[in-house]
Each structure stands twice: as structure tokens, then as C-alpha cells.
Write an enzyme that holds these catalytic residues in place. Structure first.
Site: not given
Ligand code: RB5
Length: 146
Positions: A8, A65, A67, A98, A133
Site C-alpha cells: 500500500d 504495508c 505494519t 513449519h 507440520h
């Protein structure tokens, strides 16, 4: 690898830097993000990268973005996406080993470009370990069916 990248307005500069970094490593980058710092809505770009990954148009995705959180939440709404937010390379390696994350995300307001490059190196250099996993990943995708 063929890698979709999305971002963004908060991550235009870091996206460009990461795009050039990935290309310098020989990857083909499909840019599905914005190149303007004018305010926009990150769910659009999270969804676009998520759909490209699930459709098999690309091998994996990178989302950035402010965060890394909002854009990855959006991507994770696309069935089949496993997007993981990372702020350092150890987690970036483990989400591949994992969780077989098919999208890596980070925040332009959280990590600098050297850490972002280290995150990409760790993620792209890791291999999914399978076994127990895979069982857990199957359980995650069963949730999508309920
Ligand atoms: C945009 O201001 C910001 O909210 C966005 O980039 C992101 O951090 C959301 O999770």
C-alpha cells in the site's frame, strides 16, 4: 522464482527496493502493488497477491504495508493462503519450514531495508519440512471448509 509483490501507500519505497533486490537475485517479480504514496486500501493488494499465489500464477508472494499486519490479514482471507508477518529472519525461516507460508509479509514502518532483505533471504532460502507440520497445515485448511 516467480514472486508477486504487493503493497500500500505506506510501503512504496521499501517495495521498490525489495523488488530490485529480488530481481538482482534472479527472481521474476510481478508487481501487484501501488507506486503512489496517495492513501489507498491495503485489502485490495493483499487479495490480489493472495489470488495470484493460490492460482499458481506465481511461486510465492511478498506483502508490505505499514505494519505488514492488515495486508496479510486480507491475504489470509483467500482460501489456500498462508501469509505470515515477520520482523526478523529467524521467524521468516521458520514460517517456511513449519508453516509452509506461501506469502511473507513485513511492515515498512517496522523494519529497515537491510532487515527486510534478510527476511526475504531467510524465507526464500528455507525448505518446508513436511511430516507433522503438513498434518497441522491440513488441519488449518480444514477450518476453511467448516
Ligand atoms: C496505513 O496507514 C496502515 O494502516 C497500513 O499500511 C497498515 O499498517 C495496516 O495494517
Amino acid at each position: 522464482m516467480k514472486i508477486a509483490i504487493g503493497n500500500d501507500h505506506a510501503a512504496v519505497e521499501l517495495k521498490q527496493e525489495m523488488k530490485e533486490y529480488l530481481e538482482s537475485k534472479g527472481h521474476q517479480v510481478v508487481d501487484l502493488g501501488v507506486n503512489s504514496t496517495e492513501s489507498c486500501n491495503y485489502p485490495e493488494y493483499g487479495e490480489a497477491v493472495g489470488r495470484a499465489v493460490v492460482a499458481g500464477d506465481v511461486d510465492c508472494g511478498v506483502l508490505i504495508c505499514g505494519t505488514g499486519v492488515g495486508i496479510s490479514i486480507a491475504a489470509n482471507k483467500v482460501k489456500g493462503v498462508r501469509a505470515a508477518v515477520c520482523s526478523e529472519p529467524v521467524t521468516a525461516r521458520l514460517v517456511k519450514e513449519h508453516n509452509n507460508a506461501n506469502i511473507i509479509a513485513f511492515g515498512a514502518r517496522i523494519v529497515g531495508s537491510e532487515t527486510a532483505k534478510a527476511i526475504l533471504d531467510a524465507y526464500l532460502g528455507a525448505e518446508f519440512l513436511g511430516g507433522r507440520h503438513q498434518t497441522r497445515i491440513d488441519m488449518i485448511h480444514e477450518i476453511e471448509e467448516r
